[in-house]
Design a protein around this motif. Structure first.
Motif: not given
Lengths: 360, 285
Positions: A79-81, A83, A87-89, A100-101, A103, A148, A152, B178, B180-181, B184, B187-189, B199, B203
């Motif tokens: 699952v992906n969230t 936010f 929450a972008l980098f 990102f995910g 990679r 993003r 996935m 942050d 949430t970064l 996130a 969350d993306l693995g 990150i 940062e």
């Protein structure tokens, strides 16, 4: 319909014996747009975070696609969230953010490129690959965040008040956009919001949560037309809530008495003569007339608010109750005018507050 | 601007202006001026223009000192980074109260004079000092280690003395990330190491640069540490300058080295600004 996410008797407490979520069970079906609706602090975000794995459940089980994931790390859940603040980098470009995910999953470079390209096209951001998030508008950032997540191919996409930070016009646009994307991909969306408009616009199914407990679930129409509690009636849309008592019990209906008038509504098993029943009337279902009509009450317009498509009247009746009335378009009424109001029986929704239900 | 405002500005700013111009700017100009003068053999100054002081710096003996000082400062900076990062990362997940307490605990020793604290290290590091006694009693070593009166002693002293200048900027940038970064990324693995690499480092890199500058520059010049813990044998730029003024009484040459050091410092600041500027564009600040 196949269940894609199942919460089984889930509880969550952050402090000892203080439960934010208490024994909650929930089924989410494949391909639906489900909205968890509730005021802030009701625990809806916590439910989302328990599905994503960012929060551990204190008790109970979480299943995704029939697999017990209760103890599974968020990195391994499919699952992906999205936010609330996206929450972008900030130090990565749009391409680097979206990829990102992939990679992290060690997907081949060629595949990453084609998948990112496809998904950026879907959210209409092709050509923005090399921009940094700070160079994008709020709506574009929002779309990068969505890209993003969906790149996935998650089984479920979780959206945490994802439109809350956008301005109204953009929000309306993104609501429709989001729905379109969801239809196109067929991915299950679980959307968390406190905005009832948003919930009604986008959802296939709405779950209303108050203080960690499910108050009602159903399609937007069901919830709007047949709220099962005064809380829901009050929370979704505008409503008039009038207190009446049961006067007579018939075979399938009951007569309720309000303002010395009798209204006929559907009967329920445990109804008794003398019980209190709330009558919920939507403002747009109130009939107004200059002449006295059947079963009508006389009233005076206390306040009149012009709101474009509708004109809102606040009517002070002779029967010592106030009523909100919405009239389509323009009217000739002015504040202080006298008028007669009436409601058809079919537009009256009886609500019985269950006695054994404790209001915490 | 109104007349009253101007007067107020003048009154409030004048002490700092007088202070900096009298005690910093004027001496600096004087040193700059001296660096182009000759000295006589009795420690006097001959006011005669020459570049010989600057040419003398490029003697291999002095260049060696510059290289060695930079190396020591670099290692001390690196050690400070290695201590500060884990400290900040572990503390990041803790409560704000604990964060405040721990950063204060780091600060408290620095209310004591640094010269006295450096003398304190002698008790720990000398041949029959506490560290050696513990190591010998525990059977880890047989003969005492030479922990001071060498480069190691200087590095230990520098790292210790300058640590807060690294800890504070690193902490403030790590605490600012942050959350949430990081969520996130999970969350993306992303696994913990990937989160750190992709990150946390990008940062916080500006904070680390900031701290590195604050550690590296004083580390080149802190002569008392190398005097005490280096035993006077090991020479760094700070000692070199001090010796020229106080021992060799060659003020013009001492001034020239000082100016040279200032130029190096400005160069480092310039690099930092360059890198920092780039980071800004990336949104790294």
């Amino acid at each position: 319909m196949k269940t894609i996410v199942r919460l089984e008797n889930v509880s969550k407490s952050f402090e000892k014996d203080k439960y934010v979520i208490n024994n909650l069970s929930l089924d989410v079906y494949e391909g639906e747009f489900l909205t968890l609706l509730g005021s802030s602090g009701c625990g809806k975000t916590t439910i989302l975070r328990m599905i994503s794995g960012l929060e551990h459940v204190t008790d109970g089980k979480v299943y995704i696609d029939d697999k017990d994931v209760t103890e599974l790390d968020p990195t391994k859940r499919e699952v992906n969230t999205i936010f609330q603040n996206f929450a972008l980098f900030p130090h990565m470009t749009v391409f680097e953010n979206v990829s990102f995910g992939l990679r992290m999953k060690k997907v081949s470079k060629k595949e990453i490129e084609s998948r990112v390209k496809k998904v950026l096209k879907l959210v209409e951001l092709d050509g923005y690959e090399d921009r940094y998030p700070s160079q994008l508008s709020g709506g574009q950032q929002q779309r990068v965040a969505i890209a993003r997540g969906i790149v996935m191919n998650p089984k479920v996409l979780l959206l945490d008040e994802s439109l809350a930070s956008l301005d109204l016009k953009l929000k309306r646009m993104m609501q429709i956009e989001l729905k379109k994307i969801q239809r196109k991909l067929g991915i299950t969306f679980i959307y968390v919001t406190h905005d009832q408009d948003e919930a009604l616009t986008m959802s296939d199914r709405i779950i209303i949560i108050e203080k960690g407990v499910i108050k009602q679930e159903g399609s937007p129409q069901e919830i709007y037309q047949n709220p099962n509690s005064t809380f829901v009636a009050d929370f979704i849309g505008e409503s008039n809530l009038l207190t009446s008592t049961i006067d007579k019990i018939n075979d399938t209906t009951i007569d309720v008495k309000f303002d010395n008038k009798i209204f006929v509504v559907n009967r329920e098993e445990e109804d008794n003569i003398g019980d209190k029943v709330y009558l919920m009337i939507r403002p747009e279902n109130v009939l107004v007339s200059n002449k006295e009509i059947n079963n009508s009450s006389k009233g005076i317009i206390k306040t009149l608010v012009y709101d474009g498509a509708v004109t809102k009247l606040f009517v002070d009746t002779e029967g010592d109750f106030d009523l909100k009335v919405n009239v389509q378009g323009n009217t000739n009424y002015k504040e202080g005018d006298t008028l007669y109001i009436a409601v058809e029986n079919k537009n009256i929704v009886p609500i019985r507050e269950k006695k054994n239900e404790k209001r915490r | 601007m109104k007349k009253g405002d101007r007067f107020f500005k003048f009154i409030t700013l004048s002490p700092i202006v007088i202070y900096t111009s009298l005690l910093i700017l004027l001496p600096l100009i004087y040193i700059f001026f001296l660096s182009f003068c000759k000295n006589d053999s009795y420690g006097g100054i001959i006011y005669d223009f020459t570049l010989s002081n600057y040419i003398a710096i490029f003697d291999i003996t002095y260049l060696n000192i510059f290289v060695k000082s930079s190396l020591i400062a670099f290692i001390a900076t690196f050690i400070c980074i290695c201590i500060s990062y884990p400290f900040a990362l572990i503390l990041r997940e803790r409560s704000e109260n604990l964060q405040n307490l721990m950063t204060k605990l780091i600060m408290i020793p620095f209310l004591t004079n640094s010269l006295i604290r450096t003398y304190g290290w002698i008790v720990l590091l000398r041949k029959n000092g506490i560290v050696n006694s513990i190591l010998i009693t525990s059977g880890l070593i047989e003969n005492p280690l030479s922990l001071m009166y060498n480069n190691l002693g200087i590095i230990i002293g520098m790292s210790y003395t300058l640590l807060p200048f690294m800890v504070l900027p690193v902490c403030s940038s790590v605490f600012k990330i942050d959350n949430t970064l990081i969520e996130a990324a999970r969350d993306l693995g992303a696994k913990p190491w990937a989160i750190f690499k992709k990150i946390i480092i990008p940062e916080t890199i500006s904070g680390v640069f900031n701290g590195s500058l604050m550690v590296f520059i004083p580390a080149i010049g802190y002569f008392f540490i190398s005097d005490i813990l280096g035993g006077g044998k090991a020479m760094i730029i700070g000692n070199l300058i001090k010796n020229q003024f106080l021992t060799a009484r060659n003020w013009p040459f001492g001034s020239a080295i000082s100016i040279f050091l200032i130029i190096i410092t400005f160069f480092l600041v310039w690099i930092y600004r360059k890198l920092g500027g780039k980071l800004d564009d990336l949104g790294g600040m």
